[in-house]
Write a protein that holds these residues in place. Structure first.
Motif, PDB file in Angstrom:
ATOM      1  N   GLY A 196       0.824  -1.201   0.000  1.00  0.00           N
ATOM      2  CA  GLY A 196       0.000   0.000   0.000  1.00  0.00           C
ATOM      3  C   GLY A 196       0.859   1.251   0.000  1.00  0.00           C
ATOM      4  O   GLY A 196       2.038   1.229  -0.337  1.00  0.00           O
ATOM      5  N   GLN A 197       0.258   2.353   0.424  1.00  0.00           N
ATOM      6  CA  GLN A 197       0.937   3.647   0.383  1.00  0.00           C
ATOM      7  C   GLN A 197       0.894   4.364   1.726  1.00  0.00           C
ATOM      8  O   GLN A 197       1.216   5.535   1.819  1.00  0.00           O
ATOM      9  CB  GLN A 197       0.260   4.535  -0.670  1.00  0.00           C
ATOM     10  N   LEU A 200       7.048   3.944   9.530  1.00  0.00           N
ATOM     11  CA  LEU A 200       6.829   3.016   8.426  1.00  0.00           C
ATOM     12  C   LEU A 200       6.358   3.816   7.230  1.00  0.00           C
ATOM     13  O   LEU A 200       5.384   4.560   7.326  1.00  0.00           O
ATOM     14  CB  LEU A 200       5.740   1.994   8.776  1.00  0.00           C
ATOM     15  N   ASP A 201       7.050   3.655   6.114  1.00  0.00           N
ATOM     16  CA  ASP A 201       6.656   4.335   4.878  1.00  0.00           C
ATOM     17  C   ASP A 201       6.460   3.260   3.813  1.00  0.00           C
ATOM     18  O   ASP A 201       7.410   2.814   3.173  1.00  0.00           O
ATOM     19  CB  ASP A 201       7.734   5.326   4.457  1.00  0.00           C
ATOM     20  N   ALA A 202       5.204   2.807   3.662  1.00  0.00           N
ATOM     21  CA  ALA A 202       4.944   1.739   2.703  1.00  0.00           C
ATOM     22  C   ALA A 202       5.208   2.188   1.270  1.00  0.00           C
ATOM     23  O   ALA A 202       5.590   1.385   0.418  1.00  0.00           O
ATOM     24  CB  ALA A 202       3.500   1.256   2.854  1.00  0.00           C
ATOM     25  N   ALA A 250       6.164  12.897   8.232  1.00  0.00           N
ATOM     26  CA  ALA A 250       5.294  11.711   8.267  1.00  0.00           C
ATOM     27  C   ALA A 250       3.897  12.073   8.756  1.00  0.00           C
ATOM     28  O   ALA A 250       2.891  11.619   8.200  1.00  0.00           O
ATOM     29  CB  ALA A 250       5.910  10.647   9.160  1.00  0.00           C
ATOM     30  N   GLU A 251       3.818  12.914   9.780  1.00  0.00           N
ATOM     31  CA  GLU A 251       2.516  13.330  10.311  1.00  0.00           C
ATOM     32  C   GLU A 251       1.727  14.123   9.273  1.00  0.00           C
ATOM     33  O   GLU A 251       0.499  13.981   9.167  1.00  0.00           O
ATOM     34  CB  GLU A 251       2.719  14.150  11.587  1.00  0.00           C
ATOM     35  N   VAL A 295      11.613   1.578   6.642  1.00  0.00           N
ATOM     36  CA  VAL A 295      11.331   1.776   8.061  1.00  0.00           C
ATOM     37  C   VAL A 295      12.470   2.630   8.612  1.00  0.00           C
ATOM     38  O   VAL A 295      13.640   2.246   8.516  1.00  0.00           O
ATOM     39  CB  VAL A 295      11.275   0.442   8.830  1.00  0.00           C
ATOM     40  N   ILE A 296      12.133   3.781   9.157  1.00  0.00           N
ATOM     41  CA  ILE A 296      13.149   4.668   9.739  1.00  0.00           C
ATOM     42  C   ILE A 296      13.112   4.497  11.248  1.00  0.00           C
ATOM     43  O   ILE A 296      12.096   4.780  11.896  1.00  0.00           O
ATOM     44  CB  ILE A 296      12.891   6.141   9.388  1.00  0.00           C
TER      45      ILE A 296
END
Length: 561
Positions: free
Chosen positions: A15-16, A219-221, A238-239, A226-227
């Protein structure tokens, strides 16, 4: 990774989505039972094994009924594994040699697991499911809890070697912010169920084993990363993205289209009629891939009757009145053996008797399926299209289209999953009404990289220019002869790659339901001319990583212009 220094772990994003949270690790598997002689009688050990196998099978069925959807199908398949006669025979042989029930179960399941892993393909991916059933049975025999999902009081990001379907199906989505696994791939059951539940996930992240409990991660799909220990700026970014996705999710649903109004219908990939209404509610403009395998797998040792199939197809078609529904006939064979079709062992099942090849060898099964589909079509208002999997020649195309017409199917097409079909797309589309590109298999066969094999997972990337060039061949052929060309592989669910695919000539995109929102929003950022420019940039790259990076940079420039 317990220090405060930012660290990056890479895998395959599902996904995203984006998620921020603290790590909670899955408990480790149970150790192998001791290989020591049993102190009980063989009959006692046999009764213990049978009882635990039965208990685990019923528990899996119960979880499946509670979860519903694709999870139910997966868990019922696992329950069947627990009571498989061949496994029972292997357990009995080990018990006859004086093993304990625990050791006999461990050895029998491990032996079958190794056989499945060696076969690759669909069955290779199911090897992990056998591990899970084995662990549950051994835990029941020992009177201890089976390894499972941790339950801290706070929301968390779950990190595991892999996640069993039974655990994925029952995740508390109020607590689990995201999922990271070190094993598995984009077609594992973990990935399939994560997509269905819209869980932010990164799978196949080998270095995830170093993520410690309590570590803050992003998490960045979308980027498959993964940072660990992110900076304040990374958290803020990210937020922001999380907020943007939440806003997009509640925006009015509109038909798929580019910025200049070019219509690109967005369709759903479904594995059962149970997901049809959810797809329609999410704005799916129809179904681009309806997989019929579970209907046949659930039937046991015989193929479902025409009547049974017709009722199933009726439920699907009734959910999409006036809309296109593309059904793929049974895609089974050596890598998804069915007793009534083909269960012969093959050394390389991915290149064996599968898809249309297997159906052609058992034409009565294909005729019955086409007949059931035609009957359901006649009784509903949907626009039924039917396609054949694993078509590799022009002659096979003519065979399927002719048989489909004979059985009452009005619109018959083929899946393009093999390079030969892509290279002869003009002739294939001269006989078929449409083509649908399965990017998962097309990537596998183009790069000679088993899509289920972790050691070559890096090659299983649809961004590769060789794969995209074949997509372009099909797109150009479709435009030349005026035939639709859809995409139904996982590539269509990648919002930026979706734009490239449209630039290569795709006229529709089909994906898992949760991906519809992101792809719809992405298409609206580009005109057809810009999509074609991005496609040319992707084709000019030397590899998948270069292609993705070059397109991302160009797309950013277009947005800023």
């Amino acid at each position: 990774m317990t220090s405060s220094t930012p660290a990056l772990v890479s895998g395959t994003g599902i996904g995203q989505g984006v998620a921020i949270g603290v790590v909670a690790r899955m408990s480790d598997p149970l150790p192998p039972p001791a290989d020591s002689p049993s102190t009980r009688t063989q009959a006692d050990e046999a009764e213990r094994a049978r009882t635990s196998l039965r208990i685990v099978a019923r528990e899996l069925e119960s979880r499946g009924q509670a979860a519903g959807g694709a999870a139910r199908d997966v868990l019922e398949a696992q329950a069947m594994m627990a009571e498989d006669p061949m496994l029972s025979e292997a357990i009995d042989e080990a018990l006859a040699a004086g093993k304990t029930a625990e050791r006999a179960v461990f050895e029998a399941f491990a032996s079958f697991r190794d056989q499945l892993a060696a076969m690759g393909g669909y069955l290779g991916e199911r090897a992990a499911d056998l591990d899970d059933v084995s662990q549950r049975v051994i835990a029941d025999l020992g009177g201890v809890p089976a390894p499972g999902v941790p339950s801290p009081e706070h929301p968390f990001v779950l990190v595991a070697r892999d996640l069993a379907p039974a655990d994925t199906a029952m995740l508390d989505l109020d607590k689990v912010l995201g999922l990271v696994t070190s094993d598995g791939g984009p077609t594992s059951h973990t990935a399939i169920l994560a997509r269905e539940k819209s869980i932010v996930a990164v799978v196949g992240a080998t270095d995830a084993t170093g993520l410690a409990d309590g570590t803050v991660v992003i998490l960045d799909a979308a980027s498959g990363t993964v940072i660990a220990n992110p900076t304040d700026q990374q958290k803020a970014d990210a937020e922001r993205r999380i907020a943007e996705r939440q806003a997009a999710a509640v925006a009015p649903v509109t038909p798929g289209a580019l910025a200049d109004g070019t219509a690109i219908p967005l369709l759903a990939n479904l594995g059962s009629s149970a997901g049809a209404q959810a797809a329609a509610d999410a704005g799916a403009e129809g179904v681009g891939l309806f997989r019929t395998e579970f209907l046949f797998l659930d039937a046991g040792g015989t193929a479902p009757t025409i009547e049974q199939q017709r009722e199933h197809y009726l439920r699907l078609l009734q959910a999409f009145p006036g809309k296109k529904v593309v059904v793929r006939v049974l895609d089974a064979g050596a890598d998804k053996p069915l007793q009534f079709l083909n269960d012969a062992h093959e050394e390389n099942p991915a290149l064996g008797l599968r898809g249309l090849r297997a159906l052609r060898a058992s034409e009565d099964i294909l005729r019955e399926q086409l007949t059931a589909l035609a009957q359901a079509d006649a009784a509903t208002q949907a626009e039924l299209w039917v396609m054949a999997p694993m078509v590799s020649t022009v002659e096979e195309t003519g065979y399927f289209v002719g048989l489909a017409r004979e059985c009452g199917i009005r619109t018959a097409g083929v899946m393009v999953e093999v390079p030969s079909a892509a290279l002869l797309a003009d002739r294939v589309l001269g006989r078929a009404d449409f083509a649908s590109i399965g990017t998962n298999d097309l990537t596998q066969y183009t790069l000679a990289a088993d899509r289920m094999l972790g050691s070559v997972a890096a090659l299983q990337d649809p961004w590769h220019p060789a794969v995209l060039r074949l997509v372009g061949e099909v797109g150009a052929a479709g435009a030349a002869v005026g035939k639709p060309v859809g995409i139904c592989g996982e590539a269509a669910a990648d919002p930026l790659l979706a734009v490239v695919l449209v630039g290569l000539g795709a006229t529709s995109l089909s994906m898992s339901t949760p991906a519809l929102t992101d792809v719809r929003a992405s298409l609206l950022n580009y005109t057809i001319d810009e999509a074609r420019q991005l496609a040319e940039i992707a084709l000019a790259a030397d590899g998948a990583a270069e292609s993705r990076a070059a397109v991302a940079a160009a797309a950013l420039s277009m947005k800023e212009a």
